[in-house]
Design a protein around this motif. Structure first.
Motif, PDB file in Angstrom:
ATOM      1  N   ILE A  27     -22.104   3.495 -15.596  1.00 12.75           N
ATOM      2  CA  ILE A  27     -21.350   4.653 -16.099  1.00 12.75           C
ATOM      3  C   ILE A  27     -22.267   5.884 -16.159  1.00 12.75           C
ATOM      4  O   ILE A  27     -21.800   7.012 -15.948  1.00 12.75           O
ATOM      5  N   MET A  82     -19.868  14.370  -1.145  1.00 12.45           N
ATOM      6  CA  MET A  82     -20.131  13.995  -2.538  1.00 12.45           C
ATOM      7  C   MET A  82     -19.266  12.811  -2.954  1.00 12.45           C
ATOM      8  O   MET A  82     -19.744  11.879  -3.614  1.00 12.45           O
ATOM      9  N   ALA A  83     -17.982  12.858  -2.592  1.00 13.78           N
ATOM     10  CA  ALA A  83     -17.065  11.777  -2.982  1.00 13.78           C
ATOM     11  C   ALA A  83     -17.552  10.437  -2.424  1.00 13.78           C
ATOM     12  O   ALA A  83     -17.575   9.426  -3.122  1.00 13.78           O
ATOM     13  N   ILE A  93     -20.625   9.223  -4.387  1.00  6.25           N
ATOM     14  CA  ILE A  93     -20.296   8.695  -5.719  1.00  6.25           C
ATOM     15  C   ILE A  93     -19.625   7.330  -5.587  1.00  6.25           C
ATOM     16  O   ILE A  93     -20.001   6.362  -6.244  1.00  6.25           O
ATOM     17  N   THR A 133     -20.780  13.029 -11.397  1.00 10.16           N
ATOM     18  CA  THR A 133     -19.612  13.867 -11.676  1.00 10.16           C
ATOM     19  C   THR A 133     -20.035  15.236 -12.198  1.00 10.16           C
ATOM     20  O   THR A 133     -19.458  16.264 -11.829  1.00 10.16           O
ATOM     21  N   LYS A 134     -21.065  15.260 -13.047  1.00 12.85           N
ATOM     22  CA  LYS A 134     -21.565  16.549 -13.559  1.00 12.85           C
ATOM     23  C   LYS A 134     -22.057  17.429 -12.416  1.00 12.85           C
ATOM     24  O   LYS A 134     -21.796  18.629 -12.378  1.00 12.85           O
ATOM     25  N   PHE A 171     -21.123  17.265  -9.234  1.00  8.41           N
ATOM     26  CA  PHE A 171     -19.917  17.659  -8.492  1.00  8.41           C
ATOM     27  C   PHE A 171     -19.228  18.834  -9.197  1.00  8.41           C
ATOM     28  O   PHE A 171     -18.823  19.819  -8.561  1.00  8.41           O
ATOM     29  N   LYS A 172     -19.148  18.757 -10.526  1.00  6.60           N
ATOM     30  CA  LYS A 172     -18.494  19.822 -11.278  1.00  6.60           C
ATOM     31  C   LYS A 172     -19.288  21.133 -11.210  1.00  6.60           C
ATOM     32  O   LYS A 172     -18.723  22.210 -11.018  1.00  6.60           O
ATOM     33  N   TYR A 197     -22.128   7.455 -12.732  1.00  7.16           N
ATOM     34  CA  TYR A 197     -20.890   8.216 -12.570  1.00  7.16           C
ATOM     35  C   TYR A 197     -20.956   9.537 -13.329  1.00  7.16           C
ATOM     36  O   TYR A 197     -20.545  10.578 -12.824  1.00  7.16           O
ATOM     37  N   LYS A 198     -21.486   9.474 -14.549  1.00  2.04           N
ATOM     38  CA  LYS A 198     -21.541  10.688 -15.368  1.00  2.04           C
ATOM     39  C   LYS A 198     -22.372  11.775 -14.715  1.00  2.04           C
ATOM     40  O   LYS A 198     -21.975  12.931 -14.632  1.00  2.04           O
TER      41      LYS A 198
END
Lengths: 289, 289
Positions: free
Chosen positions: B136, B125-126, B129, B143-144, B146-147, B139-140
Motif C-alpha cells: 500500500i 505511469m498507469a 503502478i 499515486t502521489k 501521478f497526482k 501505491y500511495k
C-alpha cells in the motif's frame, strides 16, 4: 424500463459532477475554463459516462465511487471532439447545432482546451485515488480503471483510430483496416466506460470481460448504424464507411449480427439485471439520427 | 563534479527508456509513432527527466523506479512544444534547428501526436503502478507522484500559463500576471520533476517541499535568464517579458536573487549531496544560449 427517464436521471447527476469540477474560476486563465465549460455543456448525449455508471450499477449501488471515472471518460470524449473539429482536422463549424469550440474561442484556445480536458481527466482520477483509496484493494481497482481508460484513449486506442481515419484514402483502405478504425475510434471509449464501471463495481474478471465484449460489439453495431444513417444524407460519397465495402442490405445484417453478439455477451452476467443495456442497445441500433 | 558527463550519462539512460516504449511499431497507426519519435529524439536537453532522476538519486539508488515518471514528464514537455509550435499558436517552423513537427508531418498529425504523447505519459505511469506496486505504501507514493504530475501539467499549471501567454497584451499584462505565467509555464514542470523524484525516492515531507521550493526559484531564475538572452537577439520588441517591466540590471539582480533562494532551499536537505543541483543551477543561470 423507461430508457429516456433513466438517461435523464443519470445525466443530471453527471451535470452536477461537472459543475463541481473547477476549484476556482476567478483566475488569470479563466478563459480556458469558459472554453472547456462550453463544450462540456453543449447538449451531448453523455452516452459514455452513462454507460460507466450503469455498468457500475450492475454490481454496486454507491455511484459516488464511479462518478470521477465517468466524467473523466466524458472529458476525454469531449476533448477528442474539440480537436477533431479543428480546421486542420475535420474542419467542422457546427456540432450539435452550435458553433464548434474554435469558431467561438479561436483555434489556439480550442487546442489548449482540448489539451486541458485530456489532462483534467487524469487529474480527476488522480485526485479521486489519492483522496478515496483506503485499502490496497481500493488502490488496485482504481489503478486498473486508470490503466484501462488511459489505454483505450491512447495511440493503441482512440487516437490510433483517428490516425487511420486521417490517413484514409480509397486506395489504401481495406475492410480490415476500417474495422480496426471502428474498434478504436468508436468502440474503444465505449469499452473503456463499461469496463471501468465493472472494475470499480468489483465485478469478477469474467464479468469485466463480458462488458468488454459487449462494448466492442455495441460499438461496431452503433458505428455501422451511423454509416446507414449517413447514406440518407448523401455523405457517403466523400467518406469511407462500411458501405464502401458492402451494400445496404449487408450493412443492416451486420448491425443485427453485432447487436446480437452484444446481447449474447450480456448473458455472461448471471443474475444481473441488464434491462437497461438491452433497451439501450435496441435504441442505439434503431435510431433515426 | 563534472556536470556535462553526468548529464550525458543520465541522458543515455533516458534514451534507452524511450526506445522501449512502443510495444509494436508494425501497426496501422505507425505514422503517429514516427511522429512522436521524431520529437522525442530531436536533441532536447531533457532537463526535466534528468532533474527527476537526480532528485530521486538524492534519496534512493535504484533509478528503474523513477524512470517511468521521468520519461512521462518529458513526454508532457514534448507534447507542449509540438502544440506550442502550431500555426495557430506560436507558428514556429524550426525548433532546435530542425523543422517542427507540423512542418514535417502536417498540422493534423502534429495535433494528434501531441495528444498521443500527453496520453502516453499517463499510460506509462498507469502501467508502472499496475505492474510494480506491491504494498500500500508503493501505491500511495506512486499515486502521489501521478497526482503531482497531472496537477502541474494542467489548467492550474502549465496549460494555465500557456493560456495567459496566448492572451497577453501590453495593455492587460501586469508584473504579477507575468510571474504567474513564469511559475506555471516554466517552473511548474521543473517542480513536477523534482517533487516526483523526491516522492518516489521516499523523501520526507520537508524534503519534498524543499525540492518544490528549489524548483520554483530555479524555474524563475531560468526564465528571467532566458529573457536576458532574448534581449541580445532583439526578440524583446514583440514579446512581453521581465524586461517589459524592468531594466537589464534589475533583471540580472532578479536572476541572482532567485538562484540564491533556490540554493537556500537545497539547505533544507540535510546531509544530502546536492552538488549536482548546485552545479546545474550555476550552469543554467550563466548560460549564453
Amino acid at each position: 424500463m423507461d430508457l429516456n427517464n433513466e438517461l435523464k436521471r443519470i445525466n443530471s447527476v453527471i451535470d452536477m459532477e461537472f459543475k463541481n469540477i473547477f476549484k476556482d474560476k476567478d483566475v488569470y486563465q479563466k478563459r480556458i475554463i469558459e472554453t472547456i465549460d462550453y463544450s462540456l455543456f453543449t447538449g451531448g448525449k453523455r452516452l459514455r459516462p452513462i454507460m460507466a455508471i450503469k455498468s457500475y450499477e450492475l454490481f454496486k449501488d454507491d455511484i459516488e465511487e464511479i462518478l470521477p471515472y465517468a466524467v473523466a471518460i466524458e472529458m476525454i470524449h469531449t476533448y477528442s471532439l474539440i480537436h477533431d473539429d479543428l480546421p486542420s482536422m475535420d474542419d467542422d463549424d457546427f456540432r450539435r447545432g452550435k458553433p464548434t469550440s474554435h469558431k467561438v474561442f479561436g483555434e489556439a484556445m480550442a487546442i489548449l482546451a482540448g489539451d486541458g480536458l485530456l489532462n483534467l481527466a487524469f487529474e480527476t482520477m488522480a485526485d479521486h485515488i489519492d483522496k478515496k483509496a483506503k485499502t490496497i484493494e481500493d488502490y488496485k481497482k482504481y489503478t486498473k480503471a486508470f490503466k484501462e481508460i488511459s489505454g483505450y484513449s491512447g495511440i493503441y486506442g482512440m487516437i490510433g483510430g483517428q490516425v487511420v481515419d486521417l490517413l484514409a484514402t480509397h486506395n489504401t483502405m481495406s475492410e480490415e483496416k476500417l474495422l480496426f478504425m471502428y474498434k478504436t475510434k468508436t468502440a474503444a471509449l465505449i469499452q473503456s466506460a463499461l469496463v471501468t464501471g465493472a472494475i470499480i463495481g468489483e465485478a469478477s474478471d469474467i464479468e469485466v470481460e463480458a462488458m468488454r465484449e459487449f462494448g466492442l460489439n455495441l460499438g461496431l453495431a452503433y458505428q455501422i448504424r451511423d454509416d446507414i444513417l449517413d447514406i440518407n444524407q448523401d455523405k457517403i460519397i466523400k467518406k469511407l464507411t462500411y458501405l464502401s465495402f458492402h451494400d445496404l442490405d449487408r450493412a443492416k445484417i451486420a448491425v443485427e449480427e453485432y447487436s446480437n453478439k452484444a446481447m449474447n455477451s450480456l448473458k455472461g452476467l448471471n443474475n444481473r439485471n441488464t434491462d437497461f443495456f438491452v433497451a439501450l442497445t435496441e435504441e442505439l441500433i434503431s435510431r433515426d439520427k
